[in-house]
Design a protein around this motif. Structure first.
Motif, PDB file in Angstrom:
ATOM      1  N   PRO A  28       1.340  -1.061  -0.023  1.00  0.00           N
ATOM      2  CA  PRO A  28      -0.113   0.178  -0.229  1.00  0.00           C
ATOM      3  C   PRO A  28       0.593   1.071  -0.257  1.00  0.00           C
ATOM      4  CG  PRO A  28      -0.230  -1.268   2.289  1.00  0.00           C
ATOM      5  CD  PRO A  28       0.774  -1.932   1.719  1.00  0.00           C
ATOM      6  N   TYR A  30       1.111   5.762   1.059  1.00  0.00           N
ATOM      7  CA  TYR A  30       0.978   6.249   1.975  1.00  0.00           C
ATOM      8  C   TYR A  30       0.577   8.131   1.470  1.00  0.00           C
ATOM      9  CZ  TYR A  30       0.272   1.936   4.660  1.00  0.00           C
ATOM     10  OH  TYR A  30       0.001   0.955   5.754  1.00  0.00           O
ATOM     11  N   LYS A  31      -0.218   8.823   1.638  1.00  0.00           N
ATOM     12  CA  LYS A  31      -0.198  10.423   1.433  1.00  0.00           C
ATOM     13  C   LYS A  31       0.173  10.738   2.817  1.00  0.00           C
ATOM     14  CE  LYS A  31      -4.443   9.974   0.846  1.00  0.00           C
ATOM     15  NZ  LYS A  31      -6.483  10.081  -0.208  1.00  0.00           N
ATOM     16  N   HIS A  80       4.587   2.429   3.318  1.00  0.00           N
ATOM     17  CA  HIS A  80       4.532   3.276   4.508  1.00  0.00           C
ATOM     18  C   HIS A  80       5.818   3.151   5.329  1.00  0.00           C
ATOM     19  CE1 HIS A  80       4.131   2.219   8.625  1.00  0.00           C
ATOM     20  NE2 HIS A  80       2.410   2.909   8.203  1.00  0.00           N
ATOM     21  N   GLU A 106      -1.655   8.918   5.589  1.00  0.00           N
ATOM     22  CA  GLU A 106      -3.391   8.689   5.160  1.00  0.00           C
ATOM     23  C   GLU A 106      -2.896   7.704   4.344  1.00  0.00           C
ATOM     24  OE1 GLU A 106      -6.795  10.228   3.555  1.00  0.00           O
ATOM     25  OE2 GLU A 106      -6.455  11.435   5.682  1.00  0.00           O
ATOM     26  N   LYS A 107      -3.573   6.123   4.873  1.00  0.00           N
ATOM     27  CA  LYS A 107      -3.487   5.041   3.741  1.00  0.00           C
ATOM     28  C   LYS A 107      -4.016   5.402   2.603  1.00  0.00           C
ATOM     29  CE  LYS A 107      -4.056   0.397   3.021  1.00  0.00           C
ATOM     30  NZ  LYS A 107      -4.485  -0.823   3.746  1.00  0.00           N
ATOM     31  N   GLU A 108      -3.558   5.211   1.271  1.00  0.00           N
ATOM     32  CA  GLU A 108      -4.033   5.566   0.626  1.00  0.00           C
ATOM     33  C   GLU A 108      -5.012   4.529  -0.382  1.00  0.00           C
ATOM     34  OE1 GLU A 108      -1.764   8.232  -4.115  1.00  0.00           O
ATOM     35  OE2 GLU A 108      -2.562   6.224  -3.355  1.00  0.00           O
ATOM     36  N   GLU A 109      -6.392   4.936  -0.698  1.00  0.00           N
ATOM     37  CA  GLU A 109      -7.273   4.140  -1.002  1.00  0.00           C
ATOM     38  C   GLU A 109      -7.074   3.357  -2.143  1.00  0.00           C
ATOM     39  OE1 GLU A 109      -9.012   2.135   1.627  1.00  0.00           O
ATOM     40  OE2 GLU A 109      -7.850   3.492   3.091  1.00  0.00           O
TER      41      GLU A 109
END
Ligand code: TYC
Length: 109
Positions: A28, A30-31, A80, A106-109
């Motif tokens: 994943p 992350y922004k 991350h 914030e985790k990117e969707e």
């Protein structure tokens, strides 16, 4: 060598072709977000963007103004570990200079 056509077994019967796709899920992203506040000087924020995110001066000014007007902006997207490092660097630098600047991820969707 030209083998049997896909979907047919050796007897020539039709059969279901099942492809097992190699499952290598990408990690994943992350922004990293910069938040507005009323006290951190604009020049300090521009300096942070240049120093820790390698953003050129005029783009850094644009991003800073976006945060100033909208309250928040994404300053980069990273793994991350890299995102965590950027946030820690910004928060530490702001704290050492006694500015209330906040940076989060914030985790990117
Ligand atoms: N709002 C701040 C000011 O008017 C400037 C600022 C911009 C602060 C961006 C934080 O992330 C920020 N001095």
């Amino acid at each position: 060598m030209a083998g049997k056509p896909p979907g047919r077994n050796d007897e020539g019967d039709t059969s279901v072709v099942t492809k097992t796709k190699p499952k290598t899920a990408k990690p994943p992203l992350y922004k990293v977000l910069l938040l507005n506040d009323d006290y951190t000087p604009m020049e300090f924020v521009v300096h942070v963007l240049e120093r820790f995110f390698g953003i050129g001066h005029s783009h850094a000014v644009e991003i800073m103004l976006t945060v100033h007007k909208k309250g928040v902006a994404v300053v980069g997207v990273f793994s991350h570990e890299i995102a965590e490092t950027k946030v820690a660097q910004v928060m530490d630098f702001a704290r050492r200079n006694q500015h209330p600047l906040q940076c989060t991820m914030e985790k990117e969707e």
